[in-house]
Design a protein around this motif. Structure first.
Motif, PDB file in Angstrom:
ATOM      1  N   HIS A 111      21.899  48.890  20.713  1.00 32.45           N
ATOM      2  CA  HIS A 111      22.747  49.297  21.827  1.00 32.45           C
ATOM      3  C   HIS A 111      21.946  50.070  22.871  1.00 32.45           C
ATOM      4  CE1 HIS A 111      26.743  49.184  19.260  1.00 32.45           C
ATOM      5  NE2 HIS A 111      26.025  48.099  19.144  1.00 32.45           N
ATOM      6  N   GLY A 112      20.635  50.050  22.735  1.00 34.96           N
ATOM      7  CA  GLY A 112      19.800  50.803  23.679  1.00 34.96           C
ATOM      8  C   GLY A 112      19.786  52.288  23.399  1.00 34.96           C
ATOM      9  N   ARG A 113      20.050  52.683  22.167  1.00 31.00           N
ATOM     10  CA  ARG A 113      20.143  54.107  21.839  1.00 31.00           C
ATOM     11  C   ARG A 113      19.138  54.555  20.781  1.00 31.00           C
ATOM     12  NH1 ARG A 113      25.181  56.037  23.838  1.00 31.00           N
ATOM     13  NH2 ARG A 113      26.241  54.315  24.841  1.00 31.00           N
ATOM     14  N   TRP A 114      18.261  53.644  20.374  1.00 33.84           N
ATOM     15  CA  TRP A 114      17.226  54.048  19.426  1.00 33.84           C
ATOM     16  C   TRP A 114      16.013  54.527  20.206  1.00 33.84           C
ATOM     17  CZ3 TRP A 114      17.605  48.487  17.097  1.00 33.84           C
ATOM     18  CH2 TRP A 114      18.840  48.333  16.463  1.00 33.84           C
ATOM     19  N   PRO A 115      15.173  55.351  19.557  1.00 33.71           N
ATOM     20  CA  PRO A 115      13.985  55.812  20.278  1.00 33.71           C
ATOM     21  C   PRO A 115      13.027  54.662  20.601  1.00 33.71           C
ATOM     22  CG  PRO A 115      14.162  56.857  18.086  1.00 33.71           C
ATOM     23  CD  PRO A 115      15.357  55.993  18.249  1.00 33.71           C
ATOM     24  N   PRO A 119      12.471  47.876  16.306  1.00 32.01           N
ATOM     25  CA  PRO A 119      11.923  48.888  15.390  1.00 32.01           C
ATOM     26  C   PRO A 119      11.218  48.310  14.157  1.00 32.01           C
ATOM     27  CG  PRO A 119      14.330  48.807  15.271  1.00 32.01           C
ATOM     28  CD  PRO A 119      13.928  48.005  16.462  1.00 32.01           C
ATOM     29  N   LEU A 120      11.481  47.078  13.791  1.00 29.74           N
ATOM     30  CA  LEU A 120      10.817  46.529  12.606  1.00 29.74           C
ATOM     31  C   LEU A 120       9.599  45.675  12.961  1.00 29.74           C
ATOM     32  CD1 LEU A 120      13.836  45.606  10.280  1.00 29.74           C
ATOM     33  CD2 LEU A 120      12.638  47.768  10.548  1.00 29.74           C
ATOM     34  N   GLU A 130      18.172  53.679  30.105  1.00 32.88           N
ATOM     35  CA  GLU A 130      19.531  54.116  29.775  1.00 32.88           C
ATOM     36  C   GLU A 130      20.215  53.021  28.969  1.00 32.88           C
ATOM     37  OE1 GLU A 130      21.692  57.022  30.989  1.00 32.88           O
ATOM     38  OE2 GLU A 130      19.637  57.577  30.483  1.00 32.88           O
ATOM     39  N   PRO A 131      21.118  53.376  28.067  1.00 32.86           N
ATOM     40  CA  PRO A 131      21.827  52.327  27.315  1.00 32.86           C
ATOM     41  C   PRO A 131      22.582  51.409  28.278  1.00 32.86           C
ATOM     42  CG  PRO A 131      22.297  54.495  26.411  1.00 32.86           C
ATOM     43  CD  PRO A 131      21.523  54.718  27.670  1.00 32.86           C
ATOM     44  N   GLY A 184      19.467  51.294   9.898  1.00 33.93           N
ATOM     45  CA  GLY A 184      18.049  51.007   9.697  1.00 33.93           C
ATOM     46  C   GLY A 184      17.689  50.772   8.240  1.00 33.93           C
TER      47      GLY A 184
END
Ligand code: SF4
Lengths: 499, 224
Positions: A111-115, A119-120, A130-131, A184
């Protein structure tokens, strides 16, 4: 029977017995071949660094195929297997790999909210933006308007967003936008031993904790070439059937209550609570979480456990016939359930829908029978199948399954012999896959271990991956007020797909 | 024709219970439901007695709320559940609370459909980043005074998910938490204990502990 897709996959280099690696050109051919072999069921698609994997189930059982990737894209399978769309979106969100020619390119888990993005992937990029606002598929027509629901709901449920396009009361399109419960999990499993990672598998979907733990354990055991002790296998079977009974009771009551008939919920609630207390007495946990682990079971059943469980099961057995008859004969209830939320058998077949959702729409598949894994290879049971595909059929099917599970649990309890319950795991590499029937349907788990016996990559597919898009389809042209009933009758897991 | 002809004999006036039977038949109840309802009524409640409330929790809670706020909340609480990304195990047990066995409502506790009607936000799950904004919005929607209760080990500190990129940690990272009910998942009995402690904390309207620390306000991540 030419089975072009099966043949093509089998031509690929065999990495392990069940998984074949394809060249990019073969993968492209696979897309066409899948179109010519509709009976090859698509189970799921996922990735690891440098490869995408797809799982199928056909006449000769489980078949996995892999496309090693040099770049960040691969030819999509969703044009020939519509169920692949959700998986392709997840693969893009988690691993940053794009499905070329896919039917839906929108993000879902991210959702555009991870740092970081992807991620994988090998090199996650920091997320600076911005999300974004979510985009929904359009619906055109006079007077069409949107009804947004969630992620915080009116009842006690998991978070998720539903976007309805309605024309008057009629639902033109429903879209589920999930991902809110993304924790995650797959990333947390990496680099851990199967024993240490089992607690993540147990928490993929709490209501299916036994089924997910079992699929995870079985995949690890397949990778390590290990057979758990017979007593552990029987105990797994007992726990899996108890989990099915508890969940079927829960949704049976809740479904009646949603339709305005409160009495069955009161009775189902009493029976279920008695069962959960017996489970706690027998296994030390009301939901039997963390009991099934790679190598066997973490805790043996308490000495008084079998009797306590039998008493709870007998209570359900005694009340079951009346409860069922009353639910089936209540005209007001039937009026709400019959003909509501129809899932057509053709669609259920195309999506290879599992569990009561598939079986209420004519798909005669149950991993306990079709794959006959222990202990079900030595237990007699029938697999009920209906064809009408409405809310009523899904409820009727669950009642029929519940009855089967009651006698299966008794049978398995009666077979318990003293013996070992847990084996040590060898430290070595390997790869395994397993299919275990949970209450919603079959749970798929695939796992690859590196030479230190740590998880290199793992994927767990809850049956809800297929049920969510089918719920969307079943709501089409229904009325908005039927959504709670329809949603409850599918009872797909949010956390199970959000991972 | 399937209609059976009326018997020719005159049977006299109907027995006195006939109207009742006709009325019941008109309700289209399946024949087995009525005797069961009667039996359920006669065998008495299947509800467990309420658990005792730990005094220490109550006094800790009293310290968090001033007397005026306590008076406004009264001895009944409206609860709104907010899932912040749980595995749904905690939800299963929360749902048990409204059932016959725990029967929350007899104790002045009830679930409401919107945070706008709520005195208590009952939060389950680790603070998933994808839920941060929604949780804070729900919190801002709830009228003051309000309690935040974190249910489960995940809500406590992120639980097994605490090291994930997708999780902020416990619910306390995102909302000011008043009470934590640990467990994975906590049993309905334990949750009931915690919720009753909240009701109890509203009991005394006299003593106001001096020097209450101000509660931190959470902010939207994406709105200055
Ligand atoms: S505390 Fe346990 S049961 Fe509750 S959400 Fe977390 S993992 Fe699930």
């Amino acid at each position: 029977m030419s089975r072009p897709a099966t043949k093509l996959i089998r031509q690929g280099a065999a990495r392990v017995g069940f998984r074949h690696e394809l060249h990019p050109s073969q993968w492209l051919q696979l897309r066409a071949a899948l179109g010519d072999e509709p009976e090859l069921d698509f189970l799921g698609l996922w990735a690891e660094q440098g490869a995408v994997h797809a799982a199928f189930h056909g006449a000769d059982g489980l078949l996995l195929t892999t496309l090693p990737l040099a770049e960040a894209s691969y030819p999509a399978l969703s044009p020939v297997r519509p169920a692949a769309a959700w998986f392709e979106r997840a693969v893009a969100d988690l691993w940053g790999l794009r499905a070329e020619g896919g039917t839906d390119g929108r993000s879902w888990l991210d959702h555009g909210r991870w740092p970081a993005m992807a991620p994988l992937s090998a090199r996650p990029q920091p997320n600076m933006a911005e999300p974004p606002q979510p985009g929904f598929l359009p619906a055109l027509g006079e007077g069409v308007h949107q009804v947004p629901v969630g992620p915080v709901h009116g009842g006690v449920t998991e978070p998720g967003h539903f976007r309805f396009h309605v024309q008057g009361e009629r639902v033109v399109r429903l879209e589920a936008r999930l991902g809110y419960a993304h924790k995650g999990t797959l990333g947390l499993m990496r680099g851990k031993s199967p024993r240490a990672a089992a607690r993540f598998a147990a928490r993929i979907s709490g209501d299916s904790t036994v089924a997910h733990s079992w699929a995870f354990a079985a995949a690890a055991e397949a990778a390590l070439d290990l057979t758990p002790p017979p007593r552990a296998i029987l105990l797994r079977g007992v726990m899996a059937e108890l989990e099915r009974i508890a969940n079927h009771l829960n949704d049976w009551g809740a479904l009646c209550n949603d339709a305005g008939f409160a009495w069955p919920q009161a009775r189902c609630g009493v029976l279920r609570e008695a069962l959960l207390r017996a489970q706690e007495a027998a296994f030390g946990h009301r939901l039997m979480m963390d009991r099934v682990v790679p190598g066997g079971v973490s805790i043996d059943i308490a000495r008084s456990g079998p009797d306590t469980l039998r008493a709870a099961l007998a209570g359900i057995q005694a009340e079951f016939p009346a409860l069922r008859r009353i639910s089936e004969e209540q005209a007001g209830l039937q009026d709400r359930l019959a003909g509501t939320g129809v899932l057509h058998p053709a669609l259920a077949g195309r999506f290879a829908a599992g569990g009561f959702v598939g079986r209420a729409s004519g798909r005669d598949f149950d991993a306990r029978r079709n794959r006959a894994y222990a202990p079900y290879d030595a237990v007699a049971f029938t697999v009920p199948v209906l064809r009408s595909g409405d809310v009523e059929a899904r409820l009727a099917l669950r009642m029929a399954e519940l009855e089967q599970s009651l006698s299966m649990a008794e049978t398995l309890l009666a077979r318990l012999e003293p013996g070992e319950t847990l084996l040590a795991l060898p430290v070595q590499g390997g790869e395994g896959v397993a299919l275990v029937e949970g209450f919603r349907g079959e749970v798929l788990c695939w796992m690859a271990l590196d030479e230190n016996g740590l998880i290199r990559a793992c994927f767990a597919r809850d049956p809800s991956w297929l049920h969510w898009p089918l719920l969307e389809a079943a709501m089409q042209n229904g009325i908005l007020a039927d959504f709670p009933l329809c949603n409850r009758s599918f009872n797909a897991s949010y956390s199970g797909v959000d991972l | 024709m399937s209609d059976t002809p009326e018997p020719a004999t005159d049977t006299g006036p109907p027995p006195p219970w006939t109207p009742l039977r006709q009325a019941l038949a008109g309700l289209s109840w399946p024949p087995m439901l009525l005797p069961r309802l009667v039996r359920d009524l006669l065998r008495g409640p299947q509800t467990d007695p309420a658990p005792p409330v730990p005094e220490i929790t109550v006094s800790a809670l009293i310290e968090r709320l001033d007397a005026a706020a306590r008076a406004r909340l009264g001895r009944s609480l409206a609860i709104r559940h907010v899932g912040s990304g749980s595995c749904n195990g905690c939800e299963l047990e929360i749902n048990g609370l409204s059932g016959v066995v725990y029967d929350l409502e007899r104790l002045g506790l009830r679930f409401v459909a919107s945070p706008r009607h709520a005195d208590v936000l009952l939060v389950t799950g680790p603070a998933c980043r994808n839920m941060t904004e929604a949780m804070q919005r729900a919190w801002h929607c709830a009228p003051e005074p309000r309690w935040v209760v974190a249910v489960g080990d995940c809500a406590l500190d992120g639980g097994v998910f605490r090291d994930s990129y997708a999780v902020e940690g416990g619910v306390g990272q995102v909302l000011p938490v008043d009470l934590v009910i640990p467990g994975c998942p906590p049993s309905p009995g334990l949750m009931l204990e915690g919720l009753l402690a909240l009701v109890e904390a509203q009991r005394d309207e006299d003593e106001v502990p001096a020097g209450m620390p101000p509660r931190a306000e959470p902010g939207f991540r994406n709105q200055g």
